[in-house]
Design a protein around this motif. Structure first.
Motif, PDB file in Angstrom:
ATOM      1  N   GLU A 247       0.812  -1.120  -0.139  1.00  0.00           N
ATOM      2  CA  GLU A 247       0.052  -0.132  -0.072  1.00  0.00           C
ATOM      3  C   GLU A 247       0.991   1.010  -0.346  1.00  0.00           C
ATOM      4  O   GLU A 247       0.419   2.560  -0.607  1.00  0.00           O
ATOM      5  N   ALA A 248       1.868   1.221   1.096  1.00  0.00           N
ATOM      6  CA  ALA A 248       2.846   1.959   0.825  1.00  0.00           C
ATOM      7  C   ALA A 248       3.719   3.128  -0.135  1.00  0.00           C
ATOM      8  O   ALA A 248       4.103   3.420  -0.572  1.00  0.00           O
ATOM      9  N   GLN A 249       3.771   1.728  -0.969  1.00  0.00           N
ATOM     10  CA  GLN A 249       4.417   1.204  -2.222  1.00  0.00           C
ATOM     11  C   GLN A 249       6.384   1.743  -2.134  1.00  0.00           C
ATOM     12  O   GLN A 249       6.747   1.295  -2.671  1.00  0.00           O
ATOM     13  N   SER A 250       6.498   1.913  -0.577  1.00  0.00           N
ATOM     14  CA  SER A 250       8.255   2.112  -0.366  1.00  0.00           C
ATOM     15  C   SER A 250       7.909   2.445   1.145  1.00  0.00           C
ATOM     16  O   SER A 250       7.124   3.122   1.672  1.00  0.00           O
ATOM     17  N   GLY A 251       9.355   2.344   1.669  1.00  0.00           N
ATOM     18  CA  GLY A 251       9.642   2.458   2.969  1.00  0.00           C
ATOM     19  C   GLY A 251       9.977   1.381   3.663  1.00  0.00           C
ATOM     20  O   GLY A 251      10.114   0.380   3.317  1.00  0.00           O
ATOM     21  N   LYS A 252      10.224   1.274   4.701  1.00  0.00           N
ATOM     22  CA  LYS A 252      10.618   0.386   5.518  1.00  0.00           C
ATOM     23  C   LYS A 252       9.622   0.649   7.482  1.00  0.00           C
ATOM     24  O   LYS A 252       9.104   1.366   7.262  1.00  0.00           O
ATOM     25  N   VAL A 253       8.650  -0.701   7.119  1.00  0.00           N
ATOM     26  CA  VAL A 253       8.188  -1.023   8.418  1.00  0.00           C
ATOM     27  C   VAL A 253       8.894  -1.453  10.220  1.00  0.00           C
ATOM     28  O   VAL A 253       9.594  -1.633   9.579  1.00  0.00           O
ATOM     29  N   VAL A 254       8.214  -0.259  10.660  1.00  0.00           N
ATOM     30  CA  VAL A 254       9.259  -0.439  12.148  1.00  0.00           C
ATOM     31  C   VAL A 254       8.705  -0.080  12.855  1.00  0.00           C
ATOM     32  O   VAL A 254       8.776  -0.364  14.216  1.00  0.00           O
ATOM     33  N   ALA A 255       7.009  -0.761  12.563  1.00  0.00           N
ATOM     34  CA  ALA A 255       6.224  -0.896  14.220  1.00  0.00           C
ATOM     35  C   ALA A 255       5.125  -1.754  13.374  1.00  0.00           C
ATOM     36  O   ALA A 255       4.329  -1.525  12.865  1.00  0.00           O
ATOM     37  N   ILE A 256       4.951  -2.640  14.252  1.00  0.00           N
ATOM     38  CA  ILE A 256       4.368  -3.670  14.019  1.00  0.00           C
ATOM     39  C   ILE A 256       3.278  -3.985  15.282  1.00  0.00           C
ATOM     40  O   ILE A 256       4.138  -4.767  16.063  1.00  0.00           O
ATOM     41  N   ASP A 257       2.035  -4.848  15.252  1.00  0.00           N
ATOM     42  CA  ASP A 257       1.131  -4.936  16.790  1.00  0.00           C
ATOM     43  C   ASP A 257       0.300  -5.910  15.559  1.00  0.00           C
ATOM     44  O   ASP A 257      -0.925  -5.224  15.424  1.00  0.00           O
ATOM     45  N   ILE A 258      -0.144  -6.495  16.701  1.00  0.00           N
ATOM     46  CA  ILE A 258      -1.333  -7.102  16.305  1.00  0.00           C
ATOM     47  C   ILE A 258      -2.764  -6.967  18.157  1.00  0.00           C
ATOM     48  O   ILE A 258      -2.112  -7.557  18.673  1.00  0.00           O
ATOM     49  N   ASP A 259      -4.048  -6.660  17.222  1.00  0.00           N
ATOM     50  CA  ASP A 259      -5.185  -6.629  18.331  1.00  0.00           C
ATOM     51  C   ASP A 259      -6.250  -6.581  17.803  1.00  0.00           C
ATOM     52  O   ASP A 259      -6.415  -7.104  17.188  1.00  0.00           O
ATOM     53  N   ASP A 260      -6.749  -6.572  19.369  1.00  0.00           N
ATOM     54  CA  ASP A 260      -8.371  -7.010  18.786  1.00  0.00           C
ATOM     55  C   ASP A 260      -9.692  -5.470  19.199  1.00  0.00           C
ATOM     56  O   ASP A 260      -9.330  -5.229  19.729  1.00  0.00           O
ATOM     57  N   GLU A 261     -10.255  -5.777  17.459  1.00  0.00           N
ATOM     58  CA  GLU A 261     -11.186  -3.773  18.087  1.00  0.00           C
ATOM     59  C   GLU A 261     -12.868  -5.517  18.013  1.00  0.00           C
ATOM     60  O   GLU A 261     -13.165  -5.952  16.663  1.00  0.00           O
ATOM     61  N   GLY A 262     -13.008  -5.394  19.347  1.00  0.00           N
ATOM     62  CA  GLY A 262     -14.911  -5.643  18.904  1.00  0.00           C
ATOM     63  C   GLY A 262     -13.814  -7.231  19.016  1.00  0.00           C
ATOM     64  O   GLY A 262     -13.538  -7.996  19.877  1.00  0.00           O
ATOM     65  N   SER A 263     -14.670  -7.694  18.216  1.00  0.00           N
ATOM     66  CA  SER A 263     -15.115  -9.445  17.897  1.00  0.00           C
ATOM     67  C   SER A 263     -13.457  -9.985  16.925  1.00  0.00           C
ATOM     68  O   SER A 263     -13.127 -11.082  16.927  1.00  0.00           O
ATOM     69  N   SER A 264     -12.762  -9.100  16.379  1.00  0.00           N
ATOM     70  CA  SER A 264     -12.024  -9.327  14.730  1.00  0.00           C
ATOM     71  C   SER A 264     -10.705  -9.125  15.304  1.00  0.00           C
ATOM     72  O   SER A 264     -10.096  -7.808  16.335  1.00  0.00           O
ATOM     73  N   LEU A 265      -9.861  -9.659  15.100  1.00  0.00           N
ATOM     74  CA  LEU A 265      -7.886  -8.969  15.304  1.00  0.00           C
ATOM     75  C   LEU A 265      -7.955  -8.159  13.699  1.00  0.00           C
ATOM     76  O   LEU A 265      -8.127  -8.455  12.527  1.00  0.00           O
ATOM     77  N   ARG A 266      -6.953  -7.900  14.285  1.00  0.00           N
ATOM     78  CA  ARG A 266      -6.186  -6.333  13.205  1.00  0.00           C
ATOM     79  C   ARG A 266      -4.938  -6.241  13.267  1.00  0.00           C
ATOM     80  O   ARG A 266      -4.324  -6.172  14.651  1.00  0.00           O
ATOM     81  N   TYR A 267      -4.137  -5.778  12.661  1.00  0.00           N
ATOM     82  CA  TYR A 267      -2.425  -5.515  12.526  1.00  0.00           C
ATOM     83  C   TYR A 267      -2.597  -3.843  12.454  1.00  0.00           C
ATOM     84  O   TYR A 267      -3.211  -3.671  11.562  1.00  0.00           O
ATOM     85  N   ASP A 268      -1.838  -2.844  13.542  1.00  0.00           N
ATOM     86  CA  ASP A 268      -1.774  -1.785  13.314  1.00  0.00           C
ATOM     87  C   ASP A 268       0.501  -1.943  11.788  1.00  0.00           C
ATOM     88  O   ASP A 268       0.982  -2.220  13.528  1.00  0.00           O
ATOM     89  N   VAL A 269      -0.055  -1.399  11.872  1.00  0.00           N
ATOM     90  CA  VAL A 269       1.349  -1.221  10.788  1.00  0.00           C
ATOM     91  C   VAL A 269       1.396  -0.147  10.367  1.00  0.00           C
ATOM     92  O   VAL A 269       1.206   0.810  10.203  1.00  0.00           O
ATOM     93  N   THR A 270       3.154   0.070  11.270  1.00  0.00           N
ATOM     94  CA  THR A 270       3.404   1.797  10.756  1.00  0.00           C
ATOM     95  C   THR A 270       5.006   1.451   9.624  1.00  0.00           C
ATOM     96  O   THR A 270       5.777   0.896  10.428  1.00  0.00           O
ATOM     97  N   VAL A 271       4.665   2.099   8.374  1.00  0.00           N
ATOM     98  CA  VAL A 271       6.063   2.214   7.607  1.00  0.00           C
ATOM     99  C   VAL A 271       6.350   4.029   7.432  1.00  0.00           C
ATOM    100  O   VAL A 271       5.766   4.662   7.172  1.00  0.00           O
TER     101      VAL A 271
END
Length: 205
Positions: free
Chosen positions: A62-86
């Protein structure tokens, strides 16, 4: 809101590390490590159809370029999601990715200013240990644990990964040299036990 706090803490850690305040950064780490941060267990994370590494790849696409410097998995309601910083040398891009479908649920793009020197320096960093290699080595070292959070940052002049892993009963916080893969610090905290928590704190030379 939780995502915003997470990224504020990551930026604070970068500033402390880059300014050479190793002792101060260590205090921040230890204070934070006094209690379990994750609400998820290894069994919870095992339900995710998208791996942490795959989520990072989707964010980079999605970012098309860059470096992943942070990622975590968490739950939002009943769904799991990843938060990623590029990070790129021009912007910080944040993505929230559904851990089952891989769909990008939210995204933001914040331009870096001339004063964001720490972020720009981190964007240029080249860790020898990839995120995939990191996850493989840690899950092999800590059998029964799942990686829940990874931050790439500088502590002083050393490039490291700050990592959190969980089993079904404990959480491990570890600092890993991003160039050698060596675990230089770890602490084990019992999950969901605010009063009768058992901590194990180890430093490795």
């Amino acid at each position: 809101f939780k995502s915003e706090v997470f990224h504020m803490l990551r930026k604070k850690a970068i500033v402390l590390g880059m300014s050479g305040l190793v002792v101060a950064a260590g205090v921040v780490f230890l204070v934070k490590a006094a209690q379990a941060d994750s609400d998820l267990s290894a069994s919870d994370i095992s339900k995710a159809k998208i791996s942490l590494v795959k989520a990072s790849e989707l964010a980079l696409k999605e970012a098309q370029s860059g470096k992943v410097v942070a990622i975590d998995i968490d739950d939002e309601g009943s769904s799991l999601r990843y938060d990623v910083t590029v990070l790129t040398d021009k912007a910080e891009k944040d993505y929230t990715i559904d851990a089952n479908s891989g769909e990008v649920l939210r995204s933001s793009n914040e331009k870096l200013s001339s004063t964001d020197t720490e972020e720009k320096e981190l964007a240029k960093a080249s860790p020898k240990i990839s995120l995939s290699e990191l996850q493989t080595s840690l899950t092999k070292k800590y059998s029964g644990y799942k990686v829940v959070n990874v931050d790439l940052e500088y502590k002083g002049t050393k490039l490291v990964y700050d990592v959190e892993l969980v089993s079904d009963s404990k959480e491990i916080k570890a600092v890993v040299d991003a160039n050698t893969g060596k675990v230089t610090k770890e602490q084990t905290v019992s999950l969901n036990q605010d009063d009768d928590r058992h901590d194990e704190d180890h430093d490795e030379d």
